[in-house]
Design a protein around this motif. Sequence first.
Motif, mmCIF file in Angstrom:
data_model
loop_
_atom_site.group_PDB
_atom_site.id
_atom_site.type_symbol
_atom_site.label_atom_id
_atom_site.label_comp_id
_atom_site.label_asym_id
_atom_site.label_seq_id
_atom_site.Cartn_x
_atom_site.Cartn_y
_atom_site.Cartn_z
ATOM 1 N N LEU A 270 0.911 -1.311 -0.071
ATOM 2 C CA LEU A 270 0.058 0.180 0.002
ATOM 3 C C LEU A 270 0.665 1.269 0.117
ATOM 4 O O LEU A 270 0.610 2.333 -0.791
ATOM 5 C CB LEU A 270 -0.912 0.055 1.031
ATOM 6 N N LEU A 271 1.947 1.236 0.557
ATOM 7 C CA LEU A 271 2.770 2.387 0.780
ATOM 8 C C LEU A 271 3.498 2.540 -0.615
ATOM 9 O O LEU A 271 3.721 3.700 -1.262
ATOM 10 C CB LEU A 271 3.989 2.116 1.876
ATOM 11 N N GLY A 316 -1.609 -5.245 -7.263
ATOM 12 C CA GLY A 316 -1.266 -5.163 -5.912
ATOM 13 C C GLY A 316 -2.414 -5.237 -4.965
ATOM 14 O O GLY A 316 -2.552 -5.948 -4.118
ATOM 15 N N LEU A 317 -3.243 -4.224 -5.247
ATOM 16 C CA LEU A 317 -4.314 -3.931 -4.405
ATOM 17 C C LEU A 317 -5.286 -5.097 -4.621
ATOM 18 O O LEU A 317 -5.907 -5.471 -3.476
ATOM 19 C CB LEU A 317 -5.003 -2.676 -4.846
ATOM 20 N N LEU A 318 -5.544 -5.605 -5.922
ATOM 21 C CA LEU A 318 -6.457 -6.824 -6.091
ATOM 22 C C LEU A 318 -5.855 -7.954 -5.306
ATOM 23 O O LEU A 318 -6.931 -8.956 -4.689
ATOM 24 C CB LEU A 318 -6.666 -6.967 -7.396
ATOM 25 N N ASN A 319 -4.551 -8.154 -5.350
ATOM 26 C CA ASN A 319 -3.964 -9.346 -4.789
ATOM 27 C C ASN A 319 -4.405 -9.380 -3.213
ATOM 28 O O ASN A 319 -4.547 -10.436 -2.562
ATOM 29 C CB ASN A 319 -2.466 -9.678 -4.946
ATOM 30 N N ILE A 320 -4.201 -7.989 -2.601
ATOM 31 C CA ILE A 320 -4.438 -8.047 -1.336
ATOM 32 C C ILE A 320 -6.021 -8.445 -1.008
ATOM 33 O O ILE A 320 -6.317 -9.071 0.254
ATOM 34 C CB ILE A 320 -4.076 -6.635 -0.775
ATOM 35 N N VAL A 343 -7.338 2.901 2.821
ATOM 36 C CA VAL A 343 -7.421 1.346 2.921
ATOM 37 C C VAL A 343 -7.547 0.678 4.361
ATOM 38 O O VAL A 343 -6.694 1.199 5.178
ATOM 39 C CB VAL A 343 -6.152 0.712 1.905
ATOM 40 N N SER A 344 -8.608 0.321 4.587
ATOM 41 C CA SER A 344 -8.732 -0.462 5.892
ATOM 42 C C SER A 344 -8.573 -1.958 5.692
ATOM 43 O O SER A 344 -9.330 -2.625 5.151
ATOM 44 C CB SER A 344 -10.006 0.016 6.502
ATOM 45 N N LEU A 345 -7.436 -2.507 6.461
ATOM 46 C CA LEU A 345 -7.295 -3.666 6.392
ATOM 47 C C LEU A 345 -7.846 -4.590 7.838
ATOM 48 O O LEU A 345 -7.172 -4.264 8.861
ATOM 49 C CB LEU A 345 -5.876 -4.216 6.412
ATOM 50 N N PRO A 346 -8.754 -5.519 7.844
ATOM 51 C CA PRO A 346 -9.080 -5.897 9.036
ATOM 52 C C PRO A 346 -8.000 -6.939 9.730
ATOM 53 O O PRO A 346 -6.998 -7.230 9.068
ATOM 54 C CB PRO A 346 -10.107 -7.144 8.590
ATOM 55 N N LEU A 347 -7.970 -6.992 10.945
ATOM 56 C CA LEU A 347 -6.909 -7.699 11.838
ATOM 57 C C LEU A 347 -7.552 -8.861 12.429
ATOM 58 O O LEU A 347 -8.837 -9.031 12.838
ATOM 59 C CB LEU A 347 -6.584 -6.876 12.878
ATOM 60 N N LEU A 348 -6.726 -10.059 12.371
ATOM 61 C CA LEU A 348 -7.354 -11.424 12.764
ATOM 62 C C LEU A 348 -6.928 -11.774 14.063
ATOM 63 O O LEU A 348 -5.736 -11.477 14.199
ATOM 64 C CB LEU A 348 -6.592 -12.252 11.600
#
Length: 617
Positions: A270-271, A316-320, A343-348
């Motif tokens: 993302l960076l 890249g974004l599609l892969n994530i 972009v918000s990424l969930p944490l497990l």
Amino acid sequence: MKLKFSTYNRYVGFNDLPFMLVGIPILSVIVSMIFFGLTIPESIVCFTHNPISSIVATTLFWLGDRFIIGFVRRRFPSVTQDSKRLYIQGILVVVFTAVMSIALYHSEDAFVKTFGDRPHPGYLKSFVTCLFATALVAAIYETAYYISRWKESIAETEKFKREHTIAQLEALKSQVNPHFLFNSLNTLASIIPEDPDKSVEFVQKLSSVYRCILDITDRGVITLDEEIACLKNYIFLLETRFGENIKVSIQMDDDSARQKFLVPMSLQMLLENAIKHNVVSQKRPLHVWIHSTQKEVLVENNLQLKDQDTEGTGTGLLNITNRYRLIFDREIVIHKDELVFRVSLPLLDIGEYDKWMNRICQKSMRILIVEDEAPAAKRLIRLVSEAEPDAVIVAHVDSVEDAVSFFQGDDKVELALMDIQLADGISFEIFNKVKVEVPVIFTTAFDHYAVKAFKVNSVDYLLKPIELDDLRKAIDKYRNVYTRQDYSVQNIAEILKTIQSKKDGFKKRFLIKTAGRLTFVNTIDIAYFFSDDGNTFLVTFQNDRFLIDDTIEEVESQLDPESYFRINRKMLLALNAIKRIDPHFNNRYLIQTEPKFEEEVVVSRQRSGDFREWLNQ
């Protein structure tokens, strides 16, 4: 809620309309044969003379079952809800069957038309008949449903593997591409004359970035703490290159979030996207904020798109996005307006991580047992069931010949637990006769085969008697080490060190109660042990006899197998106590001991081969 007939296909597992058209008449005939005493010709004649009532009844049962199954599956679609789904489904099917059987019981005209002059079977038999029909239909749909989900699981796993490989490739390509190397080397060349110390640090950080890529991209998930540690090295390179033109801020509001999981390299990708698509200059510096909460991590940058920005592939974004769908079963959230891109990424959390690990590891491990002693095999199977509850024991063989036949066959296993001394030879002969591609955990009473074992497919070497904890560690090692093919001299040395530590742990002395006081006998002074009428005795080389509390099996597990051998069910003999060995009938051996035992000392036929090998160490 109204659902179309075809809508249920996704819940029943397949398009069952053709199957119903064939299955309903067949089921009608079968029910007539089994429960109403009709022969095959009578059943067919009965069906052809008056098929309407028979087909109507069977169709009602079939469609009723189908509706119940689809209805319940629609409300409990998750694999984790299977127990609850089957429980509710069973109750509804039984209730439906009872209602339908009552209705059929009172449909006297339909019964007489269908079965002629035969007596009415009664309510109980009518209910059993209906229950049989519904159970058969339910079984068909359950089988189709599980096969369908199994195929989906395989497809999903393969898709995950592909996505994961693409992620590794993209992460590596982003760092190995000529532009990144060219820019990094240019930056390094410019700071060497001005600040040699910083140039050394730059090289170290660049090396750390590549090390992180190699270390973590082969993992499905990574903790946020580990991801941030890797990201900081990359941020150092960017800040060295762009100076004050870029500012990356990291803020962790919740310390517990550091130990939660996300997909590897996601923050760095993302960076990289932010730098790739936005202007980074002194007049228009790029600000990137990385902020974590208890449930997610946010990556946000001020939006200042390049004027001639080429259209990106979005790989890249599609892969994530795809990896989060596969692993977390969640969506990442992308927000874009005129000012910011976020972009918000969930944490497990750890519980969800365990579920993911169970899915990836495919817990139904298939195992082969190679053991010639029935009690040892039985105990090993029990230990496997405790160490790996979902494992499947595919087969148990007790000879070199049978093991060779198994590996030549079509059955596949992920792991083999293999004794070395088998009924018809040494297990290493198996590897000479057939190609064995699965890893092997050797289980044996002899330690001198350890180095030889690691020349074949050995992942671990367990000395009998095997403890549950040792087996668990061996299986964990199979998962964690064997897949990386990490068989160095250091690994073998560690195994040999473990074996030596077990040898050092053998019993040194036995506590004896005699004449109202306690004393002890050193193990080295004991010639043999024997059992008599449920009691166990030891006899020293001085021919002193003492009663001990341990059973003969417990004593065997406490002694060095190089020095003592269990020659039969009742006797455990020291090597130094053997005075003479003579052949005995039925492939056995007669032994003269010193001191002499009061009865004949005979090696049992089952242990003769092991006895010869023990003597030949």
